[in-house]
Design a protein around this motif. Structure first.
Motif, short mmCIF file in Angstrom:
data_model
loop_
_atom_site.label_atom_id
_atom_site.label_comp_id
_atom_site.label_asym_id
_atom_site.label_seq_id
_atom_site.Cartn_x
_atom_site.Cartn_y
_atom_site.Cartn_z
N PHE A 426 29.89 33.39 47.49
CA PHE A 426 31.30 33.52 47.10
C PHE A 426 32.16 32.50 47.84
CE2 PHE A 426 29.12 37.58 47.03
CZ PHE A 426 29.30 37.99 45.71
N GLU A 427 33.38 32.31 47.33
CA GLU A 427 34.30 31.39 48.01
C GLU A 427 34.74 31.96 49.36
OE1 GLU A 427 37.83 29.97 45.90
OE2 GLU A 427 36.58 29.94 44.09
N ASP A 431 37.36 36.65 47.19
CA ASP A 431 36.65 36.36 45.94
C ASP A 431 35.54 37.41 45.74
OD1 ASP A 431 35.52 34.94 43.71
OD2 ASP A 431 34.09 34.01 45.07
N ARG A 434 37.18 40.71 44.78
CA ARG A 434 37.71 40.67 43.40
C ARG A 434 36.58 40.77 42.38
NH1 ARG A 434 41.93 37.30 45.58
NH2 ARG A 434 40.67 35.43 45.38
N GLN A 435 35.47 40.07 42.66
CA GLN A 435 34.33 40.14 41.73
C GLN A 435 33.77 41.56 41.66
OE1 GLN A 435 31.23 37.24 41.63
NE2 GLN A 435 32.55 35.57 42.33
#
Length: 443
Positions: A426-427, A431, A434-435
């Motif tokens: 992930f970033e 992120d 949120r995913q």
């Protein structure tokens, strides 16, 4: 005076704006790529910049350098600056002299974001003209340039504290200390602890240090080191003549001979660790002379922080909880400790030298299945393979959530609490969180 800013992110660009406003000759240099949105701001303000390189001739002629917290001391350009005797400071150190505002500085391995947001919520609800900065939101330096707040609540990482020389908060909080980021501190825990305590090094008798009296590392440091600040402890197990504590399901705070009481069940945030965050924030509110009714109301309506034990949805009587902000073992310990139902635990990512033994008793007691979400899960499998009945590996969030749904029964909880950094898949932790939420909403 030439100000060189290393790093063209939020703190770097904010510092550049403030430096330019105060008459410095400013240059921003980023070894990576500067985001287009930040480039636009620099161009609009007529500030020189470069990215994807560090041009030494334009950097080593600085009078002062502001280093973004993400750049390690070991970076070649930083070493050269230090050799030349050029001061390398943090954004907080640079910006603080340009404001008369009172600052409340909050640090700690865990809980600092929740405590920062809760403290800000308490002060803002009381009508104070207060800003929020540090590791959160808009940079402190840029807000100082706009000069519109009387006080600031600052979330301060150890990296930001490493770059201070004269800065001192009027009120400092250390929420707790547990091993984290040791790769930046020569793998010496004591270096990391000293780094956190820099928050109080310039404080005077007029200032306050609020701290967790149950925390071993904090208590040890205070035993052998001195701070001039007035000490205000908080604890779940001890009581104090001055400080905050929990007694008979009531939170009490006694500060400057004034007592504040509130039933713990009225506090919106759940879990023992959140009572600690509430005690720390309440102590600040009492020092700032906020009315008891306002404190009570604010503690009972606070919504919590995104990605920190955030309840996402209940589906078929299974609760999904997003704790993506748990990037170390200690944070995950708090999360597992607050689970009251059989738990499917989604864990994994970039390991920072984790010791999973601390979680063993909680996993035995609470976890029915583990879903590993990382590129390399060997350590997690070695630690818990014989402890839980189900151990699965996935390499994306959708699979993790679908798999979790398959193995849950009514009354279970699915907990994303990775205990690791997120950079493998992930970033960043936002992120990742949120995913997770998106995948849950898509079930």
């Amino acid at each position: 005076m030439r100000l060189v800013v290393l790093g063209g992110g939020e703190s770097g660009v904010g510092t550049a704006i403030l430096g330019k406003q105060k008459g410095y000759d400013v240059f921003v240099s980023d070894f990576g790529k500067i985001k287009d949105s930040y480039k636009e701001v620099l161009i609009k303000n007529g500030i020189d910049w470069e990215d994807e390189k560090h041009t030494e001739s334009l950097i080593l002629n600085a009078d002062v350098v502001m280093k973004s917290p993400g750049i390690p001391e070991k970076a070649a350009i930083v070493k050269k600056l230090v050799e030349k005797g050029i001061p390398v400071i943090s954004e907080i150190e640079f910006a603080a002299p340009f404001t008369k505002a009172l600052t409340i500085g909050i640090t700690g391995s865990n809980g600092k974001t929740t405590t920062t947001m809760l403290t800000y919520h308490l002060l803002k609800s009381a009508g104070l003209n207060v800003g929020l900065a540090g590791n959160i939101g808009k940079s402190f330096a840029e807000q100082v340039a706009e000069d519109k707040y009387d006080s600031y609540v600052l979330e301060l990482s150890s990296f930001q504290l490493d770059g201070i020389i004269n800065y001192k908060p009027h009120i400092a909080i250390i929420t707790n200390i547990s091993p984290d980021h040791l790769d930046r501190y020569d793998y010496k825990y004591e270096n990391y602890i000293d780094s956190k305590f820099r928050i109080t090094m310039n404080q005077t008798e007029e200032d306050y240090l609020i701290y967790d009296a149950d925390d071993e590392a904090i208590s040890e440091w205070l035993k052998y080191n001195k701070t001039k600040a007035k000490l205000i402890p908080f604890s779940l197990t001890k009581t104090f003549e001055e400080g905050a504590f929990i007694k008979d399901n009531t939170m009490e705070a006694i500060i400057n001979q004034e007592e504040f009481k509130m039933e713990t069940e009225s506090i919106a945030l759940e879990g023992k660790h959140n009572f600690k965050n509430a005690m720390a924030a309440t102590s600040v509110a009492k020092l700032m002379q906020i009315r008891k009714a306002t404190i009570r109301e604010s503690l009972s309506n606070f919504q919590g922080v995104e990605h920190r034990l955030e309840k996402v949805l209940k589906i078929q009587n299974v609760q999904y909880i997003n704790d993506s902000k748990a990037t170390n073992v200690n944070a995950t310990f708090f999360a597992l400790d607050s689970m009251t139902t059989p738990t499917v635990w989604i864990v994994g990512g970039v390991d920072k030298g984790n010791d999973y033994n601390e979680l063993m008793a909680l996993v035995r007691e609470k976890v029915k299945a583990i879903i590993c979400l990382g590129v390399d899960n060997r350590k997690i499998i070695d630690a818990f393979g014989n402890v839980v009945d189900i151990m699965l590996e996935v390499n994306n969030m959708n699979d993790a959530v679908k798999m979790a749904q398959r193995i849950t029964e009514k009354g279970d909880t699915v907990l994303l609490s990775p205990a690791c950094a997120s950079f493998d898949l992930f970033e960043n932790y936002e992120d990742r969180g949120r995913q997770f939420k998106e995948a849950v909403h898509n079930l």
